[in-house]
Design a protein around this motif. Sequence first.
Motif, short mmCIF file in Angstrom:
data_model
loop_
_atom_site.label_atom_id
_atom_site.label_comp_id
_atom_site.label_asym_id
_atom_site.label_seq_id
_atom_site.Cartn_x
_atom_site.Cartn_y
_atom_site.Cartn_z
N SER A 144 62.97 -19.51 8.64
CA SER A 144 63.86 -21.11 8.78
C SER A 144 64.86 -21.07 7.62
O SER A 144 64.83 -20.51 6.48
N GLN A 145 65.73 -22.19 8.01
CA GLN A 145 66.80 -22.25 6.86
C GLN A 145 66.24 -22.63 5.56
O GLN A 145 66.57 -22.30 4.44
N ALA A 146 65.17 -23.53 5.47
CA ALA A 146 64.66 -23.99 4.33
C ALA A 146 64.04 -22.93 3.40
O ALA A 146 64.08 -22.68 2.35
N GLU A 147 63.20 -22.04 4.19
CA GLU A 147 62.77 -20.77 3.63
C GLU A 147 63.85 -19.99 2.81
O GLU A 147 63.48 -19.21 1.89
N GLU A 149 66.33 -20.82 1.83
CA GLU A 149 67.18 -21.46 0.71
C GLU A 149 66.17 -21.48 -0.57
O GLU A 149 66.63 -21.20 -1.60
#
Lengths: 232, 266
Positions: A144-147, A149
């Motif tokens: 995911s994008q959060a991971e 980052e």
Amino acid sequence: MKVLICAGPPTSGKTTVLKQVVKKFKDEGKRLAYIKIDVQFTEEDEVFRKQFDIPTKKVYSGELCPDHCNVMIMGDAIHWAMENNTDILFVETAGLCLRCSPYVESALGMVVLEATSGMNLPKKIGPLLGLADVAIITKIDLVSQAEREVFRANVLKASKVDIIETDALHGINIGRIVKRINDANDISDSLLLKGNPPVGVCTICVGKKEIGWQKHFGVVRPLEGDVFYRGE
Amino acid sequence: MDINYLEIIGGYGRHGAEEPVRKVSLKMGDIVSIVGPTGSGKTELINDVERFADDNTPSRRRLLIDGKSVPEESVGDPSKNPIALITQHTNFLSDLPVQEFLEIHASIRQAGHTESVIERTLDFANQLTGESIILDSAMTELSGGQTRALLIADAVVIGNSPIILLDEIENAGIHRTKALELLKNYRKIFFFVTHDPRIALLSDFRIVMKGGAMQKIISRNEKEKKIAEGIKKMDDVLSDFRAKIRAGDSLEEDEFERRMKELSYN
């Protein structure tokens, strides 16, 4: 001539990234050479030679530690590439032991890490990341994008490197890697390792199989206590 | 990052032909959905948006924010990224505890007051899940629904992104209606990739995909707005029965008949 030294844990995507990068440089008309250092098996040299029609070589480190082997052969390899009128020499290392780093001063050191690996990986791989000039984070399409980052932040916490995130299979952000290589300096005449290799040549590396420090020579250590020198 | 409007400039479909839709314009507050059969290029389209495509992806589309392509600096630095993408992932690979993960992410996205941000994120996520997320558990232990709920909450609260892309939010085992309700409170540009008529009809217009290309744009008219009301009711009935089964209850015939009758009289 520029020299790119590419390192990273096994299966992190070094070869996939290099293929995409070599393809771009090839399209630009650059003269390239590729060398792969591995322990006991590799066919990447054949793949690069067939796919891109560039001079390639492979080196099996065999009984030598792959990064030691890298130090031994690098001088000859640079000479070989120069004789071939190479613009950029790509060196892909085996990437096994994380204590050494294969980077050479005035060459561009590139570490390839996968976004899918543990969040603490950047802390664990020491000089492999710490002495790299640029870190390529691969397989970003799998998290995911959060991971992405957070992984990126953890890499930066471990080392102030340039970071380029890529989904190399689909050619995402390869242009930025190519630009980073283009911006790199040419290799200088005096070739020095960036980091200190581990102290001494270890008796385990050269084939002594007995367990226990009492059976070994050079710099050894017991379970409790510090390292010390044992031998003549 | 302050954003007024966003444009997607059409590129090429899978077989190299120009996309029929040459330009899509969106202003802050717009909700758009992307529809089309599996493999038609829906996910690719939102990936292009997320990557600030600038003639450098296979589709060769371009994304313009306030009329300009996006400078490379802001592509690299997550704290300046105005776009959050919630993919179809329903599991995390990160091995950190939820609390630590959110703390790190919050510190990247917005310095200071991390504690209240994490609280609000968790509260948002827990309104969407069946079972509450515990801060001490590992990210990898979360269920599919919990993962998706946390991703949405993280994008909206921690990411605070003005542009949010949601890929098939309906397939996640979360309270979809609740999610739509909560999301509507935020003034952002929302992209929904969806197969769900309720979500598709919630949007101001929809982009129809085919063969990797944007085929046409359909604006929701008054007739569809009315139909959307009916679909919402049907969907609520179905959701209620789903909730009952999930809760371990048995279904009663008279209740079923009553609900069906309500539908046909409306």
